[in-house]
Structure formats: structure tokens, C-alpha cells
Motif scaffolding. Sequence first.
Motif, PDB file in Angstrom:
ATOM      1  N   PHE A 111       0.830  -1.197   0.000  1.00 55.39           N
ATOM      2  CA  PHE A 111       0.000   0.000   0.000  1.00 55.39           C
ATOM      3  C   PHE A 111       0.872   1.257   0.000  1.00 55.39           C
ATOM      4  N   LEU A 112       0.620   2.124  -0.971  1.00 57.11           N
ATOM      5  CA  LEU A 112       1.293   3.415  -1.064  1.00 57.11           C
ATOM      6  C   LEU A 112       0.261   4.495  -0.731  1.00 57.11           C
ATOM      7  N   ALA A 113       0.726   5.651  -0.330  1.00 54.13           N
ATOM      8  CA  ALA A 113      -0.192   6.745   0.000  1.00 54.13           C
ATOM      9  C   ALA A 113      -0.972   7.190  -1.232  1.00 54.13           C
ATOM     10  N   ALA A 114      -0.343   7.127  -2.391  1.00 57.17           N
ATOM     11  CA  ALA A 114      -0.977   7.558  -3.642  1.00 57.17           C
ATOM     12  C   ALA A 114      -0.237   6.915  -4.799  1.00 57.17           C
ATOM     13  N   PRO A 115      -0.873   6.835  -5.959  1.00 56.89           N
ATOM     14  CA  PRO A 115      -0.149   6.365  -7.140  1.00 56.89           C
ATOM     15  C   PRO A 115       1.050   7.274  -7.405  1.00 56.89           C
ATOM     16  N   CYS A 116       2.110   6.697  -7.984  1.00 56.51           N
ATOM     17  CA  CYS A 116       3.300   7.507  -8.233  1.00 56.51           C
ATOM     18  C   CYS A 116       4.136   6.922  -9.357  1.00 56.51           C
ATOM     19  N   TYR A 117       5.126   7.698  -9.786  1.00 58.81           N
ATOM     20  CA  TYR A 117       6.015   7.339 -10.883  1.00 58.81           C
ATOM     21  C   TYR A 117       7.452   7.274 -10.370  1.00 58.81           C
ATOM     22  N   ALA A 118       8.205   6.339 -10.926  1.00 60.02           N
ATOM     23  CA  ALA A 118       9.629   6.219 -10.604  1.00 60.02           C
ATOM     24  C   ALA A 118      10.355   5.862 -11.897  1.00 60.02           C
ATOM     25  N   LYS A 119      11.664   5.780 -11.807  1.00 59.85           N
ATOM     26  CA  LYS A 119      12.458   5.462 -12.991  1.00 59.85           C
ATOM     27  C   LYS A 119      13.443   4.363 -12.639  1.00 59.85           C
ATOM     28  N   PHE A 120      13.421   3.310 -13.441  1.00 62.06           N
ATOM     29  CA  PHE A 120      14.456   2.288 -13.404  1.00 62.06           C
ATOM     30  C   PHE A 120      15.269   2.534 -14.666  1.00 62.06           C
ATOM     31  N   GLU A 121      15.211   1.629 -15.622  1.00 67.39           N
ATOM     32  CA  GLU A 121      15.793   1.906 -16.931  1.00 67.39           C
ATOM     33  C   GLU A 121      14.802   2.721 -17.749  1.00 67.39           C
ATOM     34  N   THR A 122      13.521   2.443 -17.530  1.00 70.79           N
ATOM     35  CA  THR A 122      12.433   3.197 -18.148  1.00 70.79           C
ATOM     36  C   THR A 122      11.534   3.719 -17.024  1.00 70.79           C
ATOM     37  N   ASN A 123      10.549   4.507 -17.383  1.00 67.12           N
ATOM     38  CA  ASN A 123       9.609   5.010 -16.388  1.00 67.12           C
ATOM     39  C   ASN A 123       8.651   3.905 -15.969  1.00 67.12           C
ATOM     40  N   VAL A 124       8.301   3.904 -14.696  1.00 69.23           N
ATOM     41  CA  VAL A 124       7.334   2.948 -14.169  1.00 69.23           C
ATOM     42  C   VAL A 124       6.266   3.696 -13.387  1.00 69.23           C
ATOM     43  N   HIS A 125       5.090   3.103 -13.333  1.00 69.12           N
ATOM     44  CA  HIS A 125       3.976   3.686 -12.590  1.00 69.12           C
ATOM     45  C   HIS A 125       3.482   2.667 -11.577  1.00 69.12           C
ATOM     46  N   PHE A 126       3.389   3.101 -10.324  1.00 67.02           N
ATOM     47  CA  PHE A 126       2.848   2.285  -9.252  1.00 67.02           C
ATOM     48  C   PHE A 126       1.455   2.788  -8.919  1.00 67.02           C
ATOM     49  N   GLU A 127       0.481   1.892  -8.879  1.00 64.49           N
ATOM     50  CA  GLU A 127      -0.841   2.244  -8.370  1.00 64.49           C
ATOM     51  C   GLU A 127      -0.744   2.373  -6.850  1.00 64.49           C
ATOM     52  N   ALA A 128      -1.797   2.839  -6.211  1.00 62.38           N
ATOM     53  CA  ALA A 128      -1.798   2.972  -4.755  1.00 62.38           C
ATOM     54  C   ALA A 128      -1.702   1.614  -4.068  1.00 62.38           C
ATOM     55  N   VAL A 129      -2.158   0.561  -4.753  1.00 61.07           N
ATOM     56  CA  VAL A 129      -2.027  -0.803  -4.235  1.00 61.07           C
ATOM     57  C   VAL A 129      -1.363  -1.654  -5.309  1.00 61.07           C
ATOM     58  N   VAL A 130      -0.294  -2.336  -4.917  1.00 60.71           N
ATOM     59  CA  VAL A 130       0.408  -3.257  -5.811  1.00 60.71           C
ATOM     60  C   VAL A 130       0.260  -4.647  -5.207  1.00 60.71           C
ATOM     61  N   ARG A 131      -0.155  -5.598  -6.034  1.00 62.95           N
ATOM     62  CA  ARG A 131      -0.358  -6.971  -5.565  1.00 62.95           C
ATOM     63  C   ARG A 131       0.450  -7.939  -6.431  1.00 62.95           C
ATOM     64  N   ALA A 132       0.858  -9.038  -5.810  1.00 61.20           N
ATOM     65  CA  ALA A 132       1.536 -10.111  -6.549  1.00 61.20           C
ATOM     66  C   ALA A 132       1.611 -11.328  -5.655  1.00 61.20           C
ATOM     67  N   ASN A 133       1.900 -12.463  -6.262  1.00 60.02           N
ATOM     68  CA  ASN A 133       2.185 -13.681  -5.509  1.00 60.02           C
ATOM     69  C   ASN A 133       3.695 -13.761  -5.355  1.00 60.02           C
ATOM     70  N   LEU A 134       4.146 -13.748  -4.110  1.00 53.28           N
ATOM     71  CA  LEU A 134       5.569 -13.730  -3.802  1.00 53.28           C
ATOM     72  C   LEU A 134       6.057 -15.140  -3.480  1.00 53.28           C
ATOM     73  N   SER A 135       7.066 -15.556  -4.210  1.00 48.45           N
ATOM     74  CA  SER A 135       7.768 -16.791  -3.880  1.00 48.45           C
ATOM     75  C   SER A 135       9.256 -16.503  -4.069  1.00 48.45           C
ATOM     76  N   TYR A 136      10.085 -17.466  -3.746  1.00 48.49           N
ATOM     77  CA  TYR A 136      11.508 -17.193  -3.814  1.00 48.49           C
ATOM     78  C   TYR A 136      11.919 -16.845  -5.246  1.00 48.49           C
TER      79      TYR A 136
END
Length: 161
Positions: free
Chosen positions: A61-86
Amino acid sequence: MNNLISRMILLFITLLLSFSLSSPYYPTVHEVLRSKGLPAGLLPQEVDSYILHNDGRLEVFLAAPCYAKFETNVHFEAVVRANLSYGSLIGVEGLSQKELFLWLQVKDIVVENPNSGVIVFDIGVAFKQLSLSLFEDPPKCNPDGVLKKKMRRDRGFEAQI
């Protein structure tokens, strides 16, 4: 002697209570990622909280959607979900990556071999291999979508992308 023993018992009880009443340590989501063989920088610094369910479902959970940069621009929604395994985040929701002029949903993120130094992003139409070193540190996330390069102080201006 009796007074010394009673003081020691009182000190022992006080210490025992202070340890039992102290709040438990909860790792940050970045520490959880590292413990699962993933780099901490897959998620931004601005994570407010997260839930890791027993079945491996991760909700961030993030306070608000936001943008960051890795090699390209990325956008995070306020909630990011995934199935985490090793070594993997599968079925990612809430994360998209800009390719040329299109925003593409990131579906999976996998580190198959940590020694390779490569992380693979499945963006639906392609698999994109990036250097793990891009994700060592959590990026700063900007809510307004303007991602700036480092300032050129000697010339007094900022380059924008």
C-alpha cells in the motif's frame, strides 16, 4: 543479603516485563523482498504498509499512485499486488512500465539465477531483461508523473524526461 536477593529478583522481573511488552519487530517490505531473493528496489521508498498472506499473496500500500524510474519510467498504483515466492513476483497488479510511447502492465518479475545479475520483467508482449543493479535501492516515487534527471548545477538547469 536478603535485601540484595529481593532487589535482584525485582530487577529480573522488570527486565522480563520490559522485553515481553516491547513491540515485535516487523521487517519492511524491502527486507521481505531481499529475504525472498529479490532486490529491495522493486518497490518505492514511499510504501506505507504491506500484508504478506500465508499463501504468499503480497499486498503493498502506497499513500498515492506515483512514478519512478528504473531503466524506463514505471507507474505504481496505490495498491500493488503479486504472488511472492523465492525469486519471483507472479501475477503482478498495479505496476506498469513505459515502453516507447505505451504503458504496459508488468505481469511477472523473476530472478531465475541471482548470479547472472539479471532480472526478467514479463510485460505481456515481451520479456525484458534488466540488470539487477538497477534495483538495489528503493527508488524515490514522484506522485505528479514528472521524472527529473539529476540537476546540472554547473549550468543551473534541470533536464526533464
